[in-house]
Design a protein around this motif. Structure first.
Motif, PDB file in Angstrom:
ATOM      1  N   GLY A 322      37.802 -16.509 -41.398  1.00  0.00           N
ATOM      2  CA  GLY A 322      36.447 -16.616 -40.885  1.00  0.00           C
ATOM      3  C   GLY A 322      35.406 -16.701 -41.985  1.00  0.00           C
ATOM      4  O   GLY A 322      35.703 -16.621 -43.179  1.00  0.00           O
ATOM      5  N   HIS A 323      34.176 -16.890 -41.537  1.00  0.00           N
ATOM      6  CA  HIS A 323      33.062 -17.064 -42.467  1.00  0.00           C
ATOM      7  C   HIS A 323      31.785 -16.537 -41.840  1.00  0.00           C
ATOM      8  O   HIS A 323      31.763 -16.148 -40.664  1.00  0.00           O
ATOM      9  CB  HIS A 323      32.907 -18.547 -42.831  1.00  0.00           C
ATOM     10  CG  HIS A 323      32.753 -19.460 -41.649  1.00  0.00           C
ATOM     11  ND1 HIS A 323      31.597 -19.516 -40.888  1.00  0.00           N
ATOM     12  CD2 HIS A 323      33.616 -20.353 -41.081  1.00  0.00           C
ATOM     13  CE1 HIS A 323      31.746 -20.398 -39.927  1.00  0.00           C
ATOM     14  NE2 HIS A 323      32.966 -20.923 -40.009  1.00  0.00           N
ATOM     15  N   ASN A 324      30.723 -16.520 -42.620  1.00  0.00           N
ATOM     16  CA  ASN A 324      29.415 -16.101 -42.158  1.00  0.00           C
ATOM     17  C   ASN A 324      28.573 -17.341 -41.844  1.00  0.00           C
ATOM     18  O   ASN A 324      28.740 -18.387 -42.476  1.00  0.00           O
ATOM     19  CB  ASN A 324      28.724 -15.229 -43.209  1.00  0.00           C
ATOM     20  CG  ASN A 324      29.571 -14.027 -43.609  1.00  0.00           C
ATOM     21  OD1 ASN A 324      30.559 -13.711 -42.940  1.00  0.00           O
ATOM     22  ND2 ASN A 324      29.206 -13.370 -44.680  1.00  0.00           N
ATOM     23  N   ARG A 325      27.682 -17.218 -40.910  1.00  0.00           N
ATOM     24  CA  ARG A 325      26.935 -18.402 -40.456  1.00  0.00           C
ATOM     25  C   ARG A 325      26.078 -19.000 -41.568  1.00  0.00           C
ATOM     26  O   ARG A 325      26.042 -20.226 -41.759  1.00  0.00           O
ATOM     27  CB  ARG A 325      26.032 -18.022 -39.277  1.00  0.00           C
ATOM     28  CG  ARG A 325      25.227 -19.200 -38.696  1.00  0.00           C
ATOM     29  CD  ARG A 325      24.251 -18.705 -37.640  1.00  0.00           C
ATOM     30  NE  ARG A 325      23.319 -17.724 -38.212  1.00  0.00           N
ATOM     31  CZ  ARG A 325      22.651 -16.818 -37.494  1.00  0.00           C
ATOM     32  NH1 ARG A 325      22.836 -16.761 -36.190  1.00  0.00           N
ATOM     33  NH2 ARG A 325      21.824 -15.982 -38.089  1.00  0.00           N
ATOM     34  N   ASP A 326      25.371 -18.154 -42.323  1.00  0.00           N
ATOM     35  CA  ASP A 326      24.395 -18.628 -43.316  1.00  0.00           C
ATOM     36  C   ASP A 326      24.900 -18.363 -44.728  1.00  0.00           C
ATOM     37  O   ASP A 326      24.169 -17.825 -45.573  1.00  0.00           O
ATOM     38  CB  ASP A 326      23.050 -17.932 -43.089  1.00  0.00           C
ATOM     39  CG  ASP A 326      22.587 -18.005 -41.639  1.00  0.00           C
ATOM     40  OD1 ASP A 326      22.556 -19.113 -41.092  1.00  0.00           O
ATOM     41  OD2 ASP A 326      22.269 -16.943 -41.054  1.00  0.00           O
ATOM     42  N   GLU A 327      26.141 -18.732 -44.997  1.00  0.00           N
ATOM     43  CA  GLU A 327      26.795 -18.379 -46.255  1.00  0.00           C
ATOM     44  C   GLU A 327      25.905 -18.624 -47.479  1.00  0.00           C
ATOM     45  O   GLU A 327      25.704 -17.747 -48.308  1.00  0.00           O
ATOM     46  CB  GLU A 327      28.097 -19.178 -46.418  1.00  0.00           C
ATOM     47  CG  GLU A 327      29.214 -18.786 -45.474  1.00  0.00           C
ATOM     48  CD  GLU A 327      30.018 -17.588 -45.949  1.00  0.00           C
ATOM     49  OE1 GLU A 327      29.636 -16.962 -46.957  1.00  0.00           O
ATOM     50  OE2 GLU A 327      31.046 -17.287 -45.312  1.00  0.00           O
TER      51      GLU A 327
END
Length: 517
Positions: A322-327
């Motif tokens: 997974g990742h963060n929306r506003d990387e």
């Protein structure tokens, strides 16, 4: 009986825990209901004739060794954006150590084990950083947590003659072998090991999935914000030559060993400041933040993670990706660029980093209402973190494996809320370390709200449930529904939210970066 440390919350008469295992015995601390052991060597210090070599088995010791303090960090650059204050850490050559948090060092307990690998652009990091205090994970999840040091920067990743590639990854394998051989004595189950890491730590996890030497050392894996750069062997050798030249040396283990390991990182730091001068040879890498990454050398790391997973290298390993929306927001804010990026900046980024020759127009069509700053952020978030994570999940599915996918969408409250759900936010939320390292920035001058504390608790509950059962509490990803867990104040399972970006990058292949000239 020794006198308990002042940090112990147990009764004064409670003895400090002692664990005996292969190399010897260690004495830890009782802290808030856990037995904690710090700075246990899992390999010999990589100095002298062991410098730039694969990790060597640690020699045993007589008596009981105090495991009260973290081992020293590996040699590295002076700091990184976002850290406030000076990292207080011991000095010395014993860089290769592990730390253990356990509810009970009882060989009969056989609790699941989680092994944390830190990030830091493959050039920074220390398992003793306060942001990686694993007490909440171990206590809330009733499991054993191990954190480890590995060599970074030139010591760990420079592709030099007379040394194996990817020494930092080999350190991680050695630490996992230590877990397999010794964690039972600390109350852990060597058959129930989950590796987890963020950023370069997630890139390390992705590498371990396809490394023959790591096969069988873990059952599950969690990769948080996997970065895209992996180097081809020719590119890595060219970068190493440029780094060595900054120190007036050849890119060999013999030459570089003449420089004190604590002084050598300055050569990498100097090169980083002028990487843009190498665009004709290094391509887009010349406009990034680090000259280090795992090297697809064909031996230690035979393929990229995307290629290896698609071929079935980790088909039987259960994954969270997974990742963060506003990387990328973190980097634009820290660079002082947030709110200042122009149409020209956006066009340059889209052409340089987007997928394909028509990326600039394709992004503007897909995001017609995006400002220049938003376009710059979206393409960089996609390129570096978001699409690499999604493509890894799809590679695992293509081979018949399983992966659970998430996106963190809850915004960081620090700096007036401008950071959004930026890179690194998952660390203080997962560990519950809101006032340490990046948490000190992301929650700057803001007390963690009940909402933040609840999300932090849910984060840990999902991760530890996955380590115990393989089920984090939401459906596995598939190419029909594309079900993804959004981690927010009100968590929800929905179709993958970055669909426009997914379509733009659908045909892209994350290959090892080549040497151009």
């Amino acid at each position: 009986m020794t006198t308990p440390n002042s940090r112990d919350t147990a009764a004064d008469s409670t003895p400090e825990p002692v664990v005996r295992f292969g190399a010897g015995a260690v004495r830890g601390r009782l802290e808030n209901g856990l037995a904690v052991f710090r700075g246990i060597p899992f390999a010999e210090p990589p100095v002298g004739d062991a410098r730039f070599q694969a990790p060597r088995p640690v020699r045993g010791w007589d008596g009981v060794r105090d495991a009260f303090d973290f081992g020293p960090p590996p040699p590295q650059e002076s700091g990184f954006q976002g850290r406030r204050g000076v990292l207080v850490a011991p000095t010395g050559d014993d860089w290769l150590t592990v730390n253990v948090w356990t509810p009970a060092p009882d060989p009969a307990a056989r609790r699941p084990v989680m092994v944390w690998i830190y990030g830091g652009a493959y050039k920074l990091g220390h398992a003793g950083s306060p942001g990686y205090d694993a007490q909440h994970i171990a206590r809330d999840g009733d499991l054993v947590v191990v954190t480890l040091n590995y060599r970074v920067g030139i010591e760990g990743f420079a592709r030099i003659d007379g040394a194996p590639a990817n020494r930092g990854l080999l350190d991680q394998v050695a630490a996992l072998e230590w877990v397999r051989e010794n964690i039972t004595a600390f109350g852990g189950d060597p058959e129930q090991v989950t590796v987890f890491g963020e950023s370069a730590g997630a890139g390390s996890v992705a590498s371990l999935l396809v490394m023959p030497s790591a096969s069988g050392l873990f059952r599950r894996a969690i990769a948080q914000s996997v970065p895209s750069p992996f180097f081809s062997d020719p590119l890595a050798k060219d970068i190493a030559a440029a780094i060595a030249a900054e120190a007036g040396l050849r890119p060999t283990a013999a030459d570089l060993s003449t420089v004190d390991p604590r002084q050598l990182p300055m050569a990498g730091e100097t090169l980083t400041d002028k990487m843009h001068q190498y665009e004709d040879r290094w391509g887009t890498l010349a406009h990034t933040l680090s000259p280090f990454a795992p090297v697809v050398d064909g031996e230690v790391l035979p393929t990229t993670p995307w290629q290896g997973l698609a071929a079935g290298a980790a088909r039987d390993v259960e994954l969270i990706l997974g990742h963060n929306r506003d990387e990328f927001r973190l980097f634009t804010v820290l660079d002082g660029q947030f709110g200042k990026l122009t149409e020209e900046d956006a066009t340059t980024a889209l052409r340089r980093f987007g997928p394909g020759p028509d990326a600039a127009q394709a992004y503007r069509t897909a995001f017609p209402d995006a400002s220049p700053g938003e376009l710059h952020e979206i393409v960089n978030s996609d390129r570096v973190f978001r699409m690499p994570c999604l493509h890894l999940a799809e590679a695992q599915l293509a081979a018949g494996g399983r992966a659970h996918v998430y996106e963190l969408t809850w915004p960081a409250p620090g700096l007036g809320g401008v950071l959004g759900a930026c890179h690194g936010l998952d660390i203080p939320l997962l560990f519950g370390t809101f006032t340490a390292d990046l948490g000190n920035l992301l929650f700057a001058d803001v007390e963690p709200s009940p909402e933040a504390l609840a999300l932090s608790s849910r984060f840990r509950a999902s991760w530890t449930a996955f380590a115990r059962t393989g089920d984090p509490g939401w459906p596995a990803y598939d190419i029909e529904r594309r079900a993804v867990q959004l981690l927010d104040a009100e968590p929800v399972v929905t179709a993958y939210p970055e669909e426009a970006s997914r379509r733009l990058w659908k045909g892209h292949v994350f290959a090892a970066l080549p040497l151009i000239g």
